[in-house]
Design an enzyme around this catalytic site. Structure first.
Site, PDB file in Angstrom:
ATOM      1  N   LYS A 251      15.542 -18.150  23.762  1.00  0.00           N
ATOM      2  CA  LYS A 251      16.492 -19.271  23.703  1.00  0.00           C
ATOM      3  C   LYS A 251      16.920 -19.598  25.130  1.00  0.00           C
ATOM      4  CE  LYS A 251      20.476 -20.974  21.128  1.00  0.00           C
ATOM      5  NZ  LYS A 251      21.133 -21.723  22.161  1.00  0.00           N
ATOM      6  N   GLU A 301      13.249 -27.191  26.379  1.00  0.00           N
ATOM      7  CA  GLU A 301      14.506 -26.992  27.103  1.00  0.00           C
ATOM      8  C   GLU A 301      14.173 -26.903  28.587  1.00  0.00           C
ATOM      9  OE1 GLU A 301      17.219 -26.634  24.966  1.00  0.00           O
ATOM     10  OE2 GLU A 301      18.793 -25.937  26.317  1.00  0.00           O
ATOM     11  N   LYS A 422      19.395 -18.930  15.092  1.00  0.00           N
ATOM     12  CA  LYS A 422      19.622 -18.424  16.447  1.00  0.00           C
ATOM     13  C   LYS A 422      20.401 -17.126  16.438  1.00  0.00           C
ATOM     14  CE  LYS A 422      23.628 -21.399  16.860  1.00  0.00           C
ATOM     15  NZ  LYS A 422      24.137 -22.667  17.304  1.00  0.00           N
TER      16      LYS A 422
HETATM   17  P1  AMP Z   1      22.904 -24.142  19.815  1.00  0.00           P
HETATM   18  O1  AMP Z   1      23.029 -25.232  20.827  1.00  0.00           O
HETATM   19  O2  AMP Z   1      23.603 -22.881  20.210  1.00  0.00           O
HETATM   20  O3  AMP Z   1      23.165 -24.616  18.416  1.00  0.00           O
HETATM   21  O4  AMP Z   1      21.371 -23.711  19.777  1.00  0.00           O
HETATM   22  C1  AMP Z   1      20.350 -24.592  19.519  1.00  0.00           C
HETATM   23  C2  AMP Z   1      19.828 -25.118  20.828  1.00  0.00           C
HETATM   24  O5  AMP Z   1      19.116 -24.126  21.534  1.00  0.00           O
HETATM   25  C3  AMP Z   1      18.810 -26.218  20.672  1.00  0.00           C
HETATM   26  O6  AMP Z   1      19.431 -27.446  20.477  1.00  0.00           O
HETATM   27  C4  AMP Z   1      18.078 -26.181  21.988  1.00  0.00           C
HETATM   28  O7  AMP Z   1      18.762 -26.991  22.926  1.00  0.00           O
HETATM   29  C5  AMP Z   1      18.246 -24.751  22.456  1.00  0.00           C
HETATM   30  N1  AMP Z   1      16.996 -23.976  22.539  1.00  0.00           N
HETATM   31  C6  AMP Z   1      16.665 -23.172  23.560  1.00  0.00           C
HETATM   32  N2  AMP Z   1      15.494 -22.582  23.360  1.00  0.00           N
HETATM   33  C7  AMP Z   1      15.037 -23.011  22.161  1.00  0.00           C
HETATM   34  C8  AMP Z   1      13.868 -22.733  21.393  1.00  0.00           C
HETATM   35  N3  AMP Z   1      12.919 -21.906  21.805  1.00  0.00           N
HETATM   36  N4  AMP Z   1      13.753 -23.378  20.203  1.00  0.00           N
HETATM   37  C9  AMP Z   1      14.703 -24.212  19.772  1.00  0.00           C
HETATM   38  N5  AMP Z   1      15.827 -24.500  20.445  1.00  0.00           N
HETATM   39  C10 AMP Z   1      16.009 -23.907  21.633  1.00  0.00           C
END
Ligand code: AMP
Length: 577
Positions: A251, A301, A422
């Site tokens: 992530k 990202e 996540k």
């Molecule tokens: P959150 O913003 O905490 O809800 O986490 C989701 C966000 O993580 C997504 O909107 C992406 O911006 C980010 N992200 C980073 N790495 C990844 C990945 N490998 N797959 C999907 N999302 C990712």
């Protein structure tokens, strides 16, 4: 349709709170509309002229609106201002002052939806010298033909303060009601919207061509797809229980970007569907060079990466790339890497309905060599232990955590489903205290930094009479400091690793462990590359270390000890438990 009827309905909606009533009003409005007006009407309901990704701002400030109101109402600008101070709503001020003005002139025309929309569009898009007075003139023209109520709505629209409280979901439901008398078409209409982020386009298609055309909606380059979102669970075990064997990706904590490519043109959209291409010239160039596709939509990202230390920079650093001016200079200083994680569309084919495993494979196939775009690192986890291990590795390499993905799931545009889950490192682990470490070596630096002969420090903590590495520091240096570090550390240079230093890394120059620097870090993590508190093939490391200052007042003997770092690590675990 005349605009007066629209203004009337908008006024009624403002007085209502029940969603069902509002839906019924909106449904009735669209039923009455001509097919050719549906698109504009949909935007008006949203209080916009075009969706975000077209990059058209409404473009008139309160001051200009006041001038137009003054002109049409025969009041002075001061009087308009006074009314605005009283009402606090520029739309209400327009309504109030238009109602006390003389009778509407005999030559007044009936305003149609099209006329209002067209003038507002010209107001928004007129630019350059003299455009201010053009905007005022266009608005005044509309207002001189408007009833007080129409005036209220027009002024709210052009100043971006139309807040009907009618969301996209309500408009979609209203369309389903208008056609079927129930919500049965909602899911399919929503899907079309999620594919294009353009409610006007969906509405126009629906009313002109019907459901078969809606079902045929697929992604289109330069219409951003609404992003899939991740669910959250607290442990690797819970995630594995939910998904079983699954993909697990790092992530990355940067900007989520959706990249569109067609006919050699590249556009980049943010998570909120704003067009942000101008901010990322390095990524545009990288995509053109590396991605082997005629037409493509993919997501990833982007984040700043320290080439010197091989570490990711924290979001606070990456965010400094978000700017309007000096973009290319900043892009040179701080190039971004884009870690791609989703393929959505390729050469005419919609990939959103394919399973994750197929999307990911194809994404790898079309990615050529280069150092801008890379695949997000991933594994296939066969059990919770593997998932946990990968999570630990990701965190110790500077990532925020992991995103686990259902191998079979399609890309859920616009939705938060358990297709993505996540797991983040805990934020309560933040390290409040600074740590004093000893410099044991330094790096020469790449790119711009070669001119200073300095790119970062290798540092250690003290363990009895040994120095064990705990951090590579690549950020926090001013240009003056880089030069100073180069000069002062060169005087302490030694040919080989000093015998009291324990390190798995080899800097460009080893130095005698004498200089102490104070560093701040986000937290202490386990790491396979640092020797501090080494046990079972892992040591402890500082995550996101940043230089605070040189501790000229401290000698190497007074540096933070290995034991203190272990204690801090235990405290941290305790705090997050
Ligand atoms: P959150 O913003 O905490 O809800 O986490 C989701 C966000 O993580 C997504 O909107 C992406 O911006 C980010 N992200 C980073 N790495 C990844 C990945 N490998 N797959 C999907 N999302 C990712």
């Amino acid at each position: 349709m005349d605009f007066a009827s629209v203004a009337q309905v908008f006024d009624e909606i403002e007085g209502k709170t029940k969603r069902l009533d509002i839906t019924a009003d909106v449904a009735a409005l669209f039923k009455r509309a001509d097919k050719s007006e549906v698109k504009q009407l949909a935007y008006l309901c949203e209080g916009i002229l075009l969706p975000q990704h077209f990059g058209v701002e409404l473009g008139i400030g309160d001051k200009l609106a006041e001038q137009a109101i003054a002109h049409v109402s025969g009041k002075s600008v001061k009087e308009v201002e006074a009314s605005y101070r009283k009402t606090g709503d520029i739309g209400l001020t327009a309504e109030e002052l238009l109602s006390v003005k003389r009778q509407r002139s005999l030559a007044a025309q009936t305003l149609t939806v099209k006329k209002v929309y067209d003038n507002c569009y010209r107001i928004a898009t007129s630019a350059g010298g003299g455009s201010q007075s053009v905007k005022v003139k266009l608005l005044a023209e509309l207002l001189s033909n408007a009833s007080p109520l129409e005036g209220r709505m027009i002024v709210r629209l052009v100043t971006g303060s139309m807040r009907l409280g009618v969301g996209e979901a309500t408009i979609i439901d209203a369309w389903s009601f208008a056609e079927k008398g129930d919500k049965s078409l909602r899911v399919e209409l929503e899907r079309a919207f999620n594919m294009t982020s353009d409610l006007g386009l969906v509405g126009e298609t629906f009313f002109a061509k019907g459901m078969s055309a809606i079902r045929a909606f697929k992604p289109q380059p330069f219409s951003p797809i609404r992003p899939a979102l991740a669910e959250r669970l607290n442990t690797a075990a819970e995630i594995f229980e939910k998904l079983g064997e699954c993909a697990v990706e790092g992530k990355y904590d940067g900007f989520r970007l959706q990249v569109h490519l067609s006919g050699g043109r590249v556009e980049i959209y943010s998570r909120k569907q704003e067009r942000v291409t101008h901010m990322f010239p390095d990524i545009v160039a990288g995509v053109k060079k590396q991605m082997n596709a005629r037409e493509l939509i993919f997501e990833g990202e982007a984040l700043a990466f320290n080439e010197e230390t091989g570490e990711f920079l924290p979001f606070q650093e990456t965010i400094t790339r978000k700017r309007k001016h000096g973009v290319s200079k900043k892009a040179e200083e701080m190039p971004l890497r884009m870690f791609a994680f989703e393929l959505l569309y390729l050469d005419g084919k919609d990939w959103t309905n394919e399973p994750y495993s197929a999307r990911r494979r194809k994404l790898g196939e079309i990615m050529g060599k280069g150092d801008v775009v890379a695949l997000a690192k991933n594994i296939i986890a066969k059990n919770a232990r593997e998932l946990q291990k990968f999570f630990d590795e990701c965190v110790s390499s500077g990532l925020e955590g992991i995103v686990a993905k259902d191998l079979e799931a399609p890309y859920v545009a616009g939705g938060r489903k358990f297709a993505w889950i996540k797991l983040k490192r805990s934020y309560s682990e933040k390290l409040a205290d600074t740590i004093d470490v000893v410099i044991v070596g330094f790096y020469y630096g790449k790119g711009k930094r070669t001119e200073f002969g300095f790119g970062g420090l290798l540092t250690a903590v003290k363990a009895d009479d040994r120095f064990r590495t705990v951090a590579k520091i690549g950020t926090g240096f001013s240009e003056v400091q880089m030069k100073e570090f180069h000069d002062s550390l060169s005087k302490l240079a030694v040919k080989q690793k000093p015998s009291d230093v324990e390190s798995l890394l080899t800097p460009d120059v080893w130095v005698k462990p004498k200089v102490v620097v104070e560093v701040k870090a986000d937290e202490i993590t386990r790491s396979p590359v640092h020797k501090c508190a080494w046990k079972d093939n892992e040591g402890l490391a500082l995550r996101f270390p940043r230089l605070v200052r040189v501790r000229t007042d401290k000698g190497a003997d007074e540096a933070t000890t290995e034991k203190e770092v272990v204690d801090l690590y235990e405290l941290q675990k305790h705090a997050s438990a």
